[in-house]
Design a protein around this motif. Structure first.
Motif, mmCIF file in Angstrom:
data_model
loop_
_atom_site.group_PDB
_atom_site.id
_atom_site.type_symbol
_atom_site.label_atom_id
_atom_site.label_comp_id
_atom_site.label_asym_id
_atom_site.label_seq_id
_atom_site.Cartn_x
_atom_site.Cartn_y
_atom_site.Cartn_z
ATOM 1 N N ALA A 12 -5.774 -8.460 29.407
ATOM 2 C CA ALA A 12 -4.504 -6.862 29.766
ATOM 3 C C ALA A 12 -3.971 -7.993 30.548
ATOM 4 N N ARG A 13 -3.973 -9.256 31.948
ATOM 5 C CA ARG A 13 -3.378 -10.273 32.446
ATOM 6 C C ARG A 13 -2.635 -11.485 31.126
ATOM 7 N N ILE A 14 -3.421 -11.521 30.280
ATOM 8 C CA ILE A 14 -3.015 -12.590 29.396
ATOM 9 C C ILE A 14 -1.620 -12.283 29.094
ATOM 10 N N MET A 15 -0.411 -12.980 28.774
ATOM 11 C CA MET A 15 0.483 -13.346 28.223
ATOM 12 C C MET A 15 1.612 -14.582 27.576
ATOM 13 N N PRO A 16 1.310 -14.120 26.318
ATOM 14 C CA PRO A 16 1.115 -15.841 25.470
ATOM 15 C C PRO A 16 2.937 -15.906 25.762
ATOM 16 N N GLU A 17 2.402 -17.134 25.149
ATOM 17 C CA GLU A 17 3.797 -18.275 25.705
ATOM 18 C C GLU A 17 4.901 -18.284 24.679
ATOM 19 N N ALA A 24 2.932 -11.147 17.362
ATOM 20 C CA ALA A 24 1.422 -11.274 16.572
ATOM 21 C C ALA A 24 0.999 -10.350 17.124
ATOM 22 N N GLU A 25 0.970 -10.675 18.988
ATOM 23 C CA GLU A 25 0.228 -9.449 19.687
ATOM 24 C C GLU A 25 0.668 -7.583 19.298
ATOM 25 N N ILE A 26 1.674 -7.332 19.795
ATOM 26 C CA ILE A 26 2.300 -6.952 20.124
ATOM 27 C C ILE A 26 1.837 -5.693 18.603
ATOM 28 N N ALA A 27 1.957 -6.338 17.257
ATOM 29 C CA ALA A 27 1.287 -6.226 15.798
ATOM 30 C C ALA A 27 0.275 -5.733 15.788
ATOM 31 N N GLY A 28 -0.621 -5.867 16.043
ATOM 32 C CA GLY A 28 -2.033 -5.686 16.392
ATOM 33 C C GLY A 28 -1.867 -4.834 17.233
ATOM 34 N N PHE A 29 -2.155 -4.445 18.889
ATOM 35 C CA PHE A 29 -2.225 -3.245 19.682
ATOM 36 C C PHE A 29 -0.658 -2.057 18.054
ATOM 37 N N ILE A 30 -0.101 -2.417 17.943
ATOM 38 C CA ILE A 30 0.516 -1.144 17.106
ATOM 39 C C ILE A 30 -0.328 -0.385 16.128
ATOM 40 N N ARG A 31 -0.514 -1.424 15.234
ATOM 41 C CA ARG A 31 -1.855 -1.093 14.183
ATOM 42 C C ARG A 31 -3.031 -0.323 14.472
ATOM 43 N N ALA A 56 -1.830 -0.338 28.955
ATOM 44 C CA ALA A 56 -0.807 0.239 28.817
ATOM 45 C C ALA A 56 0.626 -0.549 29.830
ATOM 46 N N ARG A 57 0.177 -0.659 30.410
ATOM 47 C CA ARG A 57 1.136 -1.573 31.746
ATOM 48 C C ARG A 57 1.704 -2.898 31.384
ATOM 49 N N HIS A 58 0.689 -2.935 31.016
ATOM 50 C CA HIS A 58 0.643 -4.900 29.829
ATOM 51 C C HIS A 58 1.797 -4.480 28.384
ATOM 52 N N TYR A 59 1.233 -3.530 27.939
ATOM 53 C CA TYR A 59 2.306 -3.336 26.354
ATOM 54 C C TYR A 59 3.572 -3.337 26.794
ATOM 55 N N LYS A 60 4.106 -2.232 28.180
ATOM 56 C CA LYS A 60 4.957 -1.548 28.187
ATOM 57 C C LYS A 60 5.646 -3.317 28.649
ATOM 58 N N THR A 61 5.284 -4.812 29.476
ATOM 59 C CA THR A 61 5.875 -5.268 29.717
ATOM 60 C C THR A 61 5.950 -6.174 28.388
ATOM 61 N N LEU A 62 5.247 -6.560 27.674
ATOM 62 C CA LEU A 62 4.884 -7.417 26.220
ATOM 63 C C LEU A 62 6.098 -6.752 26.027
ATOM 64 N N CYS A 129 -3.343 -19.770 16.404
ATOM 65 C CA CYS A 129 -2.687 -19.162 17.759
ATOM 66 C C CYS A 129 -2.132 -17.772 17.295
ATOM 67 N N CYS A 130 -1.737 -17.810 16.585
ATOM 68 C CA CYS A 130 -1.174 -16.283 16.704
ATOM 69 C C CYS A 130 -2.312 -15.684 15.698
ATOM 70 N N ARG A 131 -3.420 -15.519 15.110
ATOM 71 C CA ARG A 131 -4.428 -14.804 14.804
ATOM 72 C C ARG A 131 -5.223 -14.724 16.215
ATOM 73 N N LYS A 132 -5.463 -15.604 17.301
ATOM 74 C CA LYS A 132 -5.831 -14.948 18.408
ATOM 75 C C LYS A 132 -5.480 -13.832 19.045
ATOM 76 N N SER A 133 -3.545 -13.921 18.850
ATOM 77 C CA SER A 133 -3.483 -12.902 19.390
ATOM 78 C C SER A 133 -3.225 -11.771 19.036
ATOM 79 N N TYR A 134 -2.978 -12.117 17.676
ATOM 80 C CA TYR A 134 -3.327 -10.184 16.835
ATOM 81 C C TYR A 134 -4.632 -10.367 17.284
ATOM 82 N N LEU A 135 -5.452 -10.650 17.118
ATOM 83 C CA LEU A 135 -6.835 -10.470 17.987
ATOM 84 C C LEU A 135 -7.027 -9.756 18.961
ATOM 85 N N ARG A 136 -6.910 -9.961 20.033
ATOM 86 C CA ARG A 136 -6.483 -9.850 21.382
ATOM 87 C C ARG A 136 -5.922 -8.074 21.223
ATOM 88 N N GLY A 137 -4.442 -8.066 20.377
ATOM 89 C CA GLY A 137 -3.483 -6.596 20.070
ATOM 90 C C GLY A 137 -4.600 -5.543 19.820
#
Length: 313
Positions: A12-17, A24-31, A56-62, A129-137
């Motif tokens: 939750a401390r990782i912010m994608p660049e 991709a990460e937002i989509a993974g979390f919502i899904r 919760a704080r992370h995705y509000k920020t993202l 990189c997007c697959r990694k982000s989606y997996l994280r989400g």
């Protein structure tokens, strides 16, 4: 705090660049953590639920960073002393909920009609990189990883078989990962059981500290297991040597009772006397006491010959 919670706190401390990785990460979390509700007039409300306040704080920020909209955060209606509180992130029509659903590949159009897709939209996970982000989400949405001290198990829960198959495909796109699907009471689980694969999945998502912690525990467990096996082998060898020595001494005593040690040749007599005087000494060490010293196999041959003589009496 559980190993799974520690892993999620680090992630939750990782912010994608890159913007594509953010989406991709937002989509993974919502899904994997979200549900879609009708808000009247054909509009939609997105509701995402998590028990982890850092998530919760992370995705509000993202979501704010990517879509420039505010997400409402509230306490979930269901909570228990065991599970703790749940946090609900809500995005209504006034905050571009429909646009967000379309960009995340969840709300699609077919033959002029809107429909909610079931699965992972390929356009979001074309690059590594997007697959990694989606997996994280997805993991932050519905994933768990057990404490490696107890067992190796990584799992992401899904509501449908289609989504489970897509997640398995995404996981297996990474080297040396072989995810499997299990049918649960409430949906499906995409899981890993091999320690190396669980560790690598943690690293793929970006939790470096937890990766090294997991790796260290794996290494220590391996060393303990190896030590245990070696101790078992040593104990078995000791037991075997004791039984062999007892058998040799019984044979020598039988020869003494029946014929006396002078019945043996000088070389065999020396071996018999040394064995009687040193009942706890191993074959190799006993051979070194001979004059001249004998190899382990040479000493073993003489004692075996003594046993054969005793059987013939």
């Amino acid at each position: 705090m559980s190993f799974s919670s520690e892993t999620k706190n680090e992630l939750a401390r990782i912010m994608p660049e890159k913007k594509c990785c953010m989406l991709a990460e937002i989509a993974g979390f919502i899904r994997f953590a979200g549900s879609i509700h009708l808000a009247g007039g054909g509009k939609f409300r997105i509701v995402m639920t998590t028990s982890n306040p850092a998530v919760a704080r992370h995705y509000k920020t993202l979501i704010k960073t990517y879509f420039s909209v505010d997400t409402t955060v509230g306490m979930g209606q269901e909570s228990s002393p065991k599970k703790g509180h749940s946090y609900m992130l809500s995005i209504g029509p006034e905050n571009l909920s429909e646009q967000i659903l379309r960009e995340t590949g969840i709300l699609m159009v077919k033959e002029g009609m809107n429909f909610i897709s079931d699965g992972i939209y390929d356009g979001l996970v074309r690059t590594k990189c997007c697959r990694k982000s989606y997996l994280r989400g997805a993991f932050l949405g519905s994933g768990t990883v057990n404490n490696p001290e107890k067992e190796y198990h990584f799992e992401i829960s899904t509501g449908t078989e289609t989504l489970a198959k897509d997640m398995r495909k995404l996981l297996n796109s990474f080297a040396d990962i072989n995810a499997k699907i299990v049918n649960r009471k409430k949906g499906y689980g995409v899981y890993l059981k091999a320690g190396e694969q669980v560790r690598d999945a943690i690293g793929i998502m970006g939790a470096s500290s937890q990766f090294f912690k997991f790796d260290e525990i794996m290494m220590m467990k391996g060393l303990r297991s190896q030590t245990y096996r070696l101790n078992n082998i040593d104990n078995a060898n000791i037991d075997k040597s004791i039984k062999a020595a007892e058998k040799q001494i019984l044979s020598i005593r039988r020869i003494i009772e029946e014929r006396g040690l002078d019945f043996l040749s000088a070389k065999l007599r020396e071996a018999a006397e040394l064995r009687l005087e040193n009942p706890d000494v191993g074959i190799e060490e006993l051979g070194k006491m001979m004059t001249p010293p004998l190899s382990k196999s040479g000493m073993n041959n003489r004692l075996r010959r003594i046993e054969e003589i005793a059987k013939e009496l």
